[in-house]
Design a protein around this motif. Structure first.
Motif, PDB file in Angstrom:
ATOM      1  N   VAL A  33     -11.415  23.103  -0.167  1.00  0.00           N
ATOM      2  CA  VAL A  33     -11.505  21.654   0.032  1.00  0.00           C
ATOM      3  C   VAL A  33     -11.928  21.334   1.463  1.00  0.00           C
ATOM      4  N   THR A  34     -11.323  22.036   2.426  1.00  0.00           N
ATOM      5  CA  THR A  34     -11.677  21.806   3.833  1.00  0.00           C
ATOM      6  C   THR A  34     -13.147  22.133   4.076  1.00  0.00           C
ATOM      7  N   GLN A  37     -15.449  19.510   2.686  1.00  0.00           N
ATOM      8  CA  GLN A  37     -15.453  18.279   3.472  1.00  0.00           C
ATOM      9  C   GLN A  37     -16.273  18.434   4.746  1.00  0.00           C
ATOM     10  N   SER A  52      -5.695  23.704   7.604  1.00  0.00           N
ATOM     11  CA  SER A  52      -4.991  24.336   6.491  1.00  0.00           C
ATOM     12  C   SER A  52      -3.658  24.887   6.983  1.00  0.00           C
ATOM     13  N   CYS A  73     -15.679  31.455  -0.937  1.00  0.00           N
ATOM     14  CA  CYS A  73     -15.264  30.169  -1.513  1.00  0.00           C
ATOM     15  C   CYS A  73     -16.239  29.695  -2.591  1.00  0.00           C
ATOM     16  N   TYR A  77     -15.648  29.189  -6.662  1.00  0.00           N
ATOM     17  CA  TYR A  77     -15.836  27.925  -7.366  1.00  0.00           C
ATOM     18  C   TYR A  77     -16.880  28.046  -8.461  1.00  0.00           C
ATOM     19  N   GLU A 113     -16.263  16.272  -8.683  1.00  0.00           N
ATOM     20  CA  GLU A 113     -16.327  17.419  -7.767  1.00  0.00           C
ATOM     21  C   GLU A 113     -17.591  17.408  -6.912  1.00  0.00           C
ATOM     22  N   HIS A 115     -18.047  16.826  -3.797  1.00  0.00           N
ATOM     23  CA  HIS A 115     -17.913  17.492  -2.497  1.00  0.00           C
ATOM     24  C   HIS A 115     -18.002  19.005  -2.616  1.00  0.00           C
ATOM     25  N   LEU A 116     -17.574  19.546  -3.761  1.00  0.00           N
ATOM     26  CA  LEU A 116     -17.653  20.993  -3.959  1.00  0.00           C
ATOM     27  C   LEU A 116     -19.081  21.428  -4.275  1.00  0.00           C
TER      28      LEU A 116
END
Length: 215
Positions: A33-34, A37, A52, A73, A77, A113, A115-116
């Motif tokens: 998530v970080t 963003q 985190s 990451c 995902y 989703e 942002h991902l």
């Protein structure tokens, strides 16, 4: 034959490797998530640690650098994404049902989703400049192409007509529609998702041989 002591050492070694890999996945999941963003250019392991629950030292132990972490990451995902449509494929009993389910899922993932997905396109763009990203990005692209092709071949079977495009072109069409939609959606265009759905439906209608429709 291996002695019992050698086999025991092998088991312990495998266990340690598996535990290390599992921990990497846990940390990547937590950092996702970080990263989504902040994006590639604005991140470092230290910045991720500050956003985190994990210390910079912990992240540095499990990942060589931010390239290693971001790649891990995104792979994590996208490994989930490639199974997103499997249930839709299995449950659909007609062409229309599968087409609707596929397009609805595409629309939902932009809404939920964005942002991902943005992180994935950021990584793919960086691969044009960073050789360290290229092998993993190409591997992820192949899994996404295979995912789209599973949908296309099932649609062809349900409709009873052959496809007129190869796998690479089918993927390029939907990837292009998706990326354009994502950019417009992030820019605040309220009609972007609806336009993607309509364009996707139109694209599907041109991907099958119209000579012998059985819908």
């Amino acid at each position: 034959m291996q002695s019992e002591s050698v086999r025991s050492v092998d088991r312990i070694s495998r266990k340690r490797v598996e535990k290390f890999s599992e921990r990497r996945m846990e940390l990547a999941d937590a950092a996702l998530v970080t990263l989504a963003q902040l994006g590639y250019a604005r991140t470092s392991l230290r910045e991720i640690a500050q956003n985190s629950e994990f210390s910079h030292g912990v992240l540095h132990y499990y990942f060589n650098d931010k390239v290693d972490l971001i790649t891990c990451c995104v792979k994590l995902y996208k490994s989930r994404c490639v199974t997103r449509y499997d249930a839709v494929i299995e449950q659909a009993m007609s062409y229309d049902e599968l087409a609707d389910g596929f397009l609805d899922s595409l629309c939902a993932t932009v809404r939920e989703e964005a942002h991902l997905h943005r992180l994935w396109y950021d990584l793919r763009s960086q691969a044009l400049f960073e050789p360290a990203f290229r092998a993993d990005v190409l591997a992820i692209d192949r899994t996404l192409e295979a995912m789209i092709w599973r949908v296309m071949t099932r649609l062809a079977a349900l409709q009873g007509t052959p496809l007129t495009v190869p796998a690479a072109l089918a993927y390029a069409i939907f990837d292009g529609l998706f990326q354009q939609c994502l950019l417009k959606h992030l820019a605040g265009d309220a009609g972007a998702i609806g336009l993607m759905r309509a364009s996707g439906l139109s694209s599907l209608q041109h991907m099958f041989d119209p000579v012998s429709p059985h819908r």
